[in-house]
Write an enzyme that holds these catalytic residues in place. Structure first.
Site, mmCIF file in Angstrom:
data_model
loop_
_atom_site.group_PDB
_atom_site.id
_atom_site.type_symbol
_atom_site.label_atom_id
_atom_site.label_comp_id
_atom_site.label_asym_id
_atom_site.label_seq_id
_atom_site.Cartn_x
_atom_site.Cartn_y
_atom_site.Cartn_z
ATOM 1 N N HIS A 96 0.869 -1.176 0.000
ATOM 2 C CA HIS A 96 0.000 0.000 0.000
ATOM 3 C C HIS A 96 0.912 1.234 0.000
ATOM 4 C CE1 HIS A 96 -3.575 -2.394 0.696
ATOM 5 N NE2 HIS A 96 -2.940 -3.029 1.677
ATOM 6 N N HIS A 107 -0.443 -6.691 -5.345
ATOM 7 C CA HIS A 107 -0.406 -7.975 -4.639
ATOM 8 C C HIS A 107 0.326 -8.982 -5.513
ATOM 9 C CE1 HIS A 107 -2.291 -12.023 -4.959
ATOM 10 N NE2 HIS A 107 -1.927 -12.088 -3.699
ATOM 11 N N THR A 122 3.263 -16.527 -4.800
ATOM 12 C CA THR A 122 3.488 -17.813 -5.450
ATOM 13 C C THR A 122 3.658 -18.849 -4.353
ATOM 14 O OG1 THR A 122 5.888 -17.417 -5.599
ATOM 15 C CG2 THR A 122 4.569 -16.868 -7.537
ATOM 16 N N ARG A 123 3.201 -20.082 -4.627
ATOM 17 C CA ARG A 123 3.210 -21.085 -3.568
ATOM 18 C C ARG A 123 3.209 -22.491 -4.169
ATOM 19 N NH1 ARG A 123 -1.560 -18.691 -4.256
ATOM 20 N NH2 ARG A 123 -3.341 -19.986 -4.862
#
Length: 284
Positions: A110, A120, A123-124
């Site tokens: 922000h 935003h 990654t996962r």
């Protein structure tokens, strides 16, 4: 799969380190005479099960009003509600074996200047005894939209996606448009990007390479926009528009975001899970 899990967790950690360094470098170049912002780094622990991570949050900087870049590697047994949700999604074996492992990076920024877009990225990788998959994406959230900024962000993501699948950008852009939508407001929370989940083509190396490409594209997609807008003149009306837009962002993350729900339901550190919330927001 242990080796692959270690590779993924290490890369997510490395990406976190590079992004925080780049953001602190931008703070050093930022406008104004206040001290350049620096990340406050706090280890996190996941409840009574295993694993944890690193919560890195910067507040009140020259460029960033609040930005979090979190990394985690967690494992354990899913609670019944989360297990049921996974089983309903068709995860093989989840109805009988609730063990899991997950690692990833999650970022929300922000900005001080209302002309600089919020952003935003995450990654996962997720593993269960019966399956593994990758997920993630990035989306831009300006309160004051500039067509050239939107075009740059999307072009950078398209260039990252295309070498890994001719239809990847179009598919995952459409998914982002659907996912980052606020039904009760009847509008998107921003100008989109890419989003994907449950990615398992059967080729772990290829899917990991694509996930790395999405993560690597983030800084080239976002940093030039932040740098170009950080010193732009703004008015009280601009700031008001920013705070109202942040209200939409907060609503989405608290009501709809899949990662927020999963993090809270699996006992991860609540402050880390809710890092995405803006420092200030406004509702009409």
């Amino acid at each position: 799969m242990q080796t692959e899990r270690s590779q993924a967790a290490s890369w997510f950690h490395e990406l976190r380190d590079r992004i925080t360094a780049a953001f602190e470098g931008l703070e050093d170049r930022g406008p104004g005479d206040r001290p350049a912002g620096r990340f406050e780094v706090t280890p996190t622990q996941r409840g009574e099960d295993g694993g944890g991570g690193i919560m890195s949050v910067m507040r009140g900087g020259r460029v960033f009003e609040k930005v979090g870049v979190n990394w985690s590697e967690v494992h354990g047994t899913l609670a019944p509600r989360a297990q049921a949700a996974m089983a309903a999604r068709g995860v093989p074996g989840m109805d009988s074996d609730p063990r899991f492992w997950a690692s990833g990076i999650s970022l929300v920024a922000h900005m001080q200047n209302p002309h600089a877009p919020a952003v935003h990225m995450n990654t996962r990788m997720f593993w269960t005894p019966g399956a593994w998959w990758f997920g993630g994406g990035a989306d831009l959230n300006p309160c004051i939209e500039y067509a050239e900024d939107t075009a740059h962000f999307h072009a950078t993501l398209r260039d990252a996606c295309t070498p890994h699948g001719a239809d990847y950008y179009d598919r995952f852009k459409a998914w982002a448009d659907e996912y980052f939508f606020i039904p009760h407001r009847g509008r998107a929370r921003g100008v989109g990007g890419v989003f994907y989940d449950d990615l398992n083509t059967g080729d772990w190396q290829a899917d990991f390479a694509f996930t790395r490409a999405v993560g690597e594209a983030f800084l080239p997609a976002f940093l030039p926009l932040a740098e170009a807008r950080m010193a732009q003149k703004w008015t009280d009306a601009d700031k008001d528009a920013q705070l109202i837009h942040r209200g939409l962002y907060a609503e989405y993350n608290l009501v709809y975001d899949r990662g927020t729900k999963f993090g809270l339901e699996t006992g991860h550190n609540a402050d880390a899970v809710l890092m995405s919330l803006p420092p200030l927001a406004k509702w009409l």
